[in-house]
Write a protein that holds these residues in place. Structure first.
Motif, PDB file in Angstrom:
ATOM      1  N   ARG A 161     -28.227  35.484 -25.818  1.00  0.00           N
ATOM      2  CA  ARG A 161     -28.306  35.665 -27.181  1.00  0.00           C
ATOM      3  C   ARG A 161     -28.950  34.472 -28.138  1.00  0.00           C
ATOM      4  O   ARG A 161     -29.537  34.667 -28.489  1.00  0.00           O
ATOM      5  CB  ARG A 161     -27.240  36.426 -28.371  1.00  0.00           C
ATOM      6  N   THR A 162     -28.184  33.554 -27.920  1.00  0.00           N
ATOM      7  CA  THR A 162     -27.690  32.643 -29.282  1.00  0.00           C
ATOM      8  C   THR A 162     -29.292  31.918 -28.222  1.00  0.00           C
ATOM      9  O   THR A 162     -29.966  32.081 -29.152  1.00  0.00           O
ATOM     10  CB  THR A 162     -26.847  31.162 -28.226  1.00  0.00           C
ATOM     11  N   GLY A 163     -29.627  31.756 -26.862  1.00  0.00           N
ATOM     12  CA  GLY A 163     -30.304  30.505 -26.607  1.00  0.00           C
ATOM     13  C   GLY A 163     -31.915  31.495 -27.342  1.00  0.00           C
ATOM     14  O   GLY A 163     -33.038  30.558 -27.066  1.00  0.00           O
ATOM     15  N   THR A 164     -31.886  32.791 -27.119  1.00  0.00           N
ATOM     16  CA  THR A 164     -33.126  33.189 -27.245  1.00  0.00           C
ATOM     17  C   THR A 164     -33.357  32.700 -29.133  1.00  0.00           C
ATOM     18  O   THR A 164     -34.710  32.806 -29.156  1.00  0.00           O
ATOM     19  CB  THR A 164     -33.132  34.931 -27.636  1.00  0.00           C
ATOM     20  N   VAL A 165     -32.182  33.196 -29.914  1.00  0.00           N
ATOM     21  CA  VAL A 165     -32.563  32.679 -30.944  1.00  0.00           C
ATOM     22  C   VAL A 165     -33.188  31.138 -31.408  1.00  0.00           C
ATOM     23  O   VAL A 165     -33.802  30.775 -31.952  1.00  0.00           O
ATOM     24  CB  VAL A 165     -31.627  33.523 -32.006  1.00  0.00           C
ATOM     25  N   VAL A 166     -32.092  30.591 -30.759  1.00  0.00           N
ATOM     26  CA  VAL A 166     -32.528  29.194 -30.882  1.00  0.00           C
ATOM     27  C   VAL A 166     -33.578  28.916 -30.220  1.00  0.00           C
ATOM     28  O   VAL A 166     -34.212  27.523 -31.194  1.00  0.00           O
ATOM     29  CB  VAL A 166     -31.203  28.115 -29.996  1.00  0.00           C
ATOM     30  N   ALA A 167     -34.511  29.261 -29.333  1.00  0.00           N
ATOM     31  CA  ALA A 167     -35.428  28.805 -28.920  1.00  0.00           C
ATOM     32  C   ALA A 167     -36.394  29.087 -29.590  1.00  0.00           C
ATOM     33  O   ALA A 167     -37.848  28.136 -30.519  1.00  0.00           O
ATOM     34  CB  ALA A 167     -35.813  29.273 -28.041  1.00  0.00           C
ATOM     35  N   MET A 168     -36.118  29.987 -30.057  1.00  0.00           N
ATOM     36  CA  MET A 168     -37.568  30.335 -31.303  1.00  0.00           C
ATOM     37  C   MET A 168     -37.365  29.443 -32.971  1.00  0.00           C
ATOM     38  O   MET A 168     -38.982  28.849 -33.578  1.00  0.00           O
ATOM     39  CB  MET A 168     -37.162  31.821 -31.876  1.00  0.00           C
ATOM     40  N   ALA A 169     -36.209  29.017 -33.192  1.00  0.00           N
ATOM     41  CA  ALA A 169     -35.878  28.449 -34.655  1.00  0.00           C
ATOM     42  C   ALA A 169     -37.084  26.851 -34.182  1.00  0.00           C
ATOM     43  O   ALA A 169     -37.169  26.209 -34.465  1.00  0.00           O
ATOM     44  CB  ALA A 169     -34.307  27.677 -35.063  1.00  0.00           C
TER      45      ALA A 169
END
Length: 260
Positions: A161-169
């Motif tokens: 979950r963190t990886g998805t949000v961070v990748a988008m940022a």
């Protein structure tokens, strides 16, 4: 070519925390340190850990991507007592049923004991976050854009979950794809420590039992497929945000916060 190594933050109470500062952008810039941090869960932070996060890294906002069920299992973490930090809870799973004593140890991604279990989250799993909880994804990115100091994004393991949000940022910030993928994959270095931490927590322990360590690795093809799917459907992560109600100024503010 990948030019950076992970900026690990080695605290006593976490296994998978790092600062995204230093990642290069395509125009020759870089993400600024102490703007965006990522981590696994924060329940075991020591007093010294908290001091370092607040004083050395300037953390003012926490984005917690875990579910209500997970918060119920673990209880409030020590950062809840820090008055200078604002907490934002944005679960990436669909709205949950009310928590009961009977169901308290059933986490949303593995269902009931008699149902099949997915031990290796896939790109389609990650894309379900965008399809089913675009409100939470958008809100998490808005916190990063508008926080007074550093935003720390976390879930349980700090990789899916963190990886998805961070990748988008990072995509909005203009970080090249290969660097985004390399950051995502870096969590594999901490897989054993992540599993050891979660295996001591009811609910997580049952979900991890019998699962090989390799199933917890963060694979390059997973986040690549997610970003490719966003590009195909929306042109870019910025396009996804605009399709979900963001203005061009808001997108610019997110990029400016990370590299300004």
């Amino acid at each position: 070519m990948v030019t950076t190594t992970p900026s690990w933050i080695d605290l006593d109470g976490v296994a998978n925390m790092r600062d995204l500062g230093g990642l290069p952008t395509g125009d020759g810039g870089a993400v600024r340190p102490s703007r965006l941090l990522r981590s696994d869960n924060l329940q075991d932070l020591t007093d010294e850990d908290i001091r370092l996060l607040v004083e050395d890294h300037g953390v003012t906002d926490i984005v917690d991507l875990r579910t209500d069920m997970e918060l119920h299992i673990t209880g409030p973490g020590p950062l809840q007592q820090v008055s200078t930090i604002t907490h934002h809870h944005h679960s990436l799973f669909p709205a949950e049923q009310p928590i009961s004593t009977k169901d308290a140890l059933v986490l949303p991604w593995h269902g009931r004991k008699d149902e099949p279990r997915d031990d290796n989250p896939t790109a389609s799993h990650y894309l379900s976050y965008l399809a089913e909880r675009p409100d939470s994804v958008s809100a998490a990115l808005d916190v990063i854009a508008t926080s007074d100091g550093a935003t720390l994004v976390h879930c349980a393991a700090g990789k899916d979950r963190t990886g998805t949000v961070v990748a988008m940022a990072l995509s909005v910030a203009g970080v090249p794809r290969e660097e985004i993928v390399a950051d995502y994959v870096a969590s594999t270095e901490r897989s054993e420590r992540i599993v050891q931490r979660l295996s001591a927590v009811p609910g997580y322990a049952e979900n991890l039992e019998g699962v090989p360590l390799e199933a917890h690795h963060s694979r390059a093809e997973t986040i690549t497929r997610v970003l490719d799917a966003i590009d195909t459907d929306y042109g870019s992560v910025a396009g996804w945000l605009e399709a979900n109600g963001w203005s061009a100024d808001q997108v610019a503010a997110l990029r400016a916060k990370l590299i300004g």
